[in-house]
Design an enzyme around this catalytic site. Sequence first.
Site, PDB file in Angstrom:
ATOM      1  N   TYR A 297       0.807  -1.220   0.000  1.00 27.23           N
ATOM      2  CA  TYR A 297       0.000   0.000   0.000  1.00 27.23           C
ATOM      3  C   TYR A 297       0.839   1.270   0.000  1.00 27.23           C
ATOM      4  CZ  TYR A 297      -4.602  -2.003   0.766  1.00 27.23           C
ATOM      5  OH  TYR A 297      -5.783  -2.657   0.624  1.00 27.23           O
TER       6      TYR A 297
ATOM      7  N   LYS B 260       2.056 -14.060   5.554  1.00 31.27           N
ATOM      8  CA  LYS B 260       2.254 -14.997   4.441  1.00 31.27           C
ATOM      9  C   LYS B 260       3.771 -15.234   4.328  1.00 31.27           C
ATOM     10  CE  LYS B 260       0.272 -17.118   0.952  1.00 31.27           C
ATOM     11  NZ  LYS B 260      -0.185 -18.460   1.194  1.00 31.27           N
TER      12      LYS B 260
ATOM     13  N   ASP C 133      -3.780 -17.465   4.437  1.00 27.96           N
ATOM     14  CA  ASP C 133      -4.837 -18.235   3.771  1.00 27.96           C
ATOM     15  C   ASP C 133      -5.500 -19.205   4.746  1.00 27.96           C
ATOM     16  OD1 ASP C 133      -2.208 -19.139   3.580  1.00 27.96           O
ATOM     17  OD2 ASP C 133      -2.654 -20.549   1.989  1.00 27.96           O
TER      18      ASP C 133
ATOM     19  N   ASP D  55      -6.736  -5.827   5.020  1.00 28.41           N
ATOM     20  CA  ASP D  55      -7.827  -5.356   4.180  1.00 28.41           C
ATOM     21  C   ASP D  55      -8.804  -6.505   3.913  1.00 28.41           C
ATOM     22  OD1 ASP D  55      -9.317  -3.735   2.595  1.00 28.41           O
ATOM     23  OD2 ASP D  55      -7.853  -3.524   0.990  1.00 28.41           O
TER      24      ASP D  55
END
Length: 396
Positions: free
Chosen positions: A147, A217, A257, A281
Site C-alpha cells: 500500500y 504470508k 490463507d 484489508d
Amino acid sequence: MKIVKQNNRLVTPDKVTIPFIEGDGIGKEITPVCRAAVDVAVGKAYGGSRSICWREVLAGEKAFCATGSWLPDETVEAFRAYVVGLKGPLTTPVGEGIRSLNVALRQALDLYVCLRPVRWISGLPSPVKAPYKVNMVIFRENTEDIYAGIEWQQGTPEANKFLKFLTEEMGVTGIRFPETSAFGVKPVSVEGTERLVRAAIEYALANRLPSVTLVHKGNIMKYTEGGFKRWGYELAQREYAKELAEGKFFIQDVIADAFLQNTLLTPEKYSVVATLNLNGDYISDQLAAMVGGVGIAPGANICYESGHAIFEATHGTAPDIAGKNMANPSSLFLSSAMLLKYIGWTEAANLMVAAMDKLLAGGKATYDIARFMPNGETLGTVEFGEHLVNLIAGES
Ligand code: NAD
C-alpha cells in the site's frame, strides 16, 4: 477544550471539541444521526457535567465545492490540534493528485493502526452458522506493505529502469514476462511491525483478552511477511516476557490463507489479530461480512504514541442509496461509541452499544439488514436514529 496527551495517556476536558467530517453521499444522512446519539449518550451518562462541542471540517466533494481542494490543510490541522475526530465516508477523487483522501489523512497524522473490532450482535443476519463465536479485534498495519504506493506502470521508462536494475544489478532472473511487467515494492520494517504488534499486545492486556495472533504470508514472502512474524515474536518475548510467563496472554501465528479458512471454521480461537496492510484489508471485510456486513462494521485509525485517532464509517458513500433515507448509520454509530471509549467516556459509550444491541435484537433495522432478518422491520435512517436515541435516553 482540547484533548492532550500527558504522561503517556489522553486527558479529556469535560467540555471537549471534536472535529468531524460529515462525509459525501450517505454521510449527510448518517453523520447527524450519530452526533445526535453521542450528545444524548453523553448527557445521559454525565448529567450535563460533560459535553462535546462539534466542529465541522471539510473534506471530499463538500470541500472541493467550497474551497477547490479535496482535503484542505485546515482539516488536517484541526485533526492534529484536537487529537481525536470523527469521519463520514468520502468520495475518492478520480484523476486527481490524491490517490485516496483516507490514505492522505492516515499518512499526514501517521495513523499506523487500522483498528477493526468485529463482534456479532444478536439478531444480525449472517451467512455462517455460529456468528456468535466471532469476537475479534483486528490491528491492521496502515502505513507500509504494498500500500505504500511504490509502483511503476507497465511500459513506462520507470518500469524499464527498475527492470534493468533488478536484472543487471541485483541478478534477478525469476521475472516470467519482463518486457510486459508492471512493478510494485513492498516495504515492511522492524519499527513498523514492532509498533503495530506492541499496540495489539497492549490492547489485549488492557482488555484482558487471551491471545494475539500474527497473521502473515511468511512461507512465501520470507523477508517481508516472514520478517513481520519474526519481529512480532521477538518484540513479545523482549518487552512482554513477564506477562507471557504469567499467562496474561499468549502469542501465536497463522498463515493468512489458513487464517481466512479458520475464521470460518473455528473463529473462537482468535481474539486480537495483528497483521500487515493487505492481509488486514481482506480479513477485515471477510469478518465484517460474517457478522452483518460493511454497513455495521466500525473502525478507527490510530497513532497510539501521539494519541491521534480518527473514528470512521468503514463503508463508502453508497451513491446508489444516497438521499433516500435508506442508509444504515450503524458503522459510524459504533465508531462514535469507540471514540467515546477511547477518550475515557466509557459510560456514554456503553449506553450507545447497549441501545444498538437492543434495537437489533428486537428485529428493527435499516433495509440492508432488515430484509435478511426473519420478521425484520425496516426503518429509515432517521427513524432508526430516533429509536436509538430513545433507547439511549431510556425512553423506550
Ligand atoms: P460503498 O461502500 O459506498 O457501497 C457498496 C455497497 O454497499 C452499495 O450497494 C451500498 O449501497 C452499500 N452500502 C454501503 N454502506 C452502506 C450503509 N451504511 N447502509 C446501507 N448500505 C450501504 O462502496 P463503493 O460503491 O465501492 O464506493 C462508493 C464511493 O465511496 C467511492 O467513491 C469510493 O471510493 C468511496 N469509498 C470510501 C470509503 C471511505 O471513505 N472509508 C470506503 C470505501 C469506498
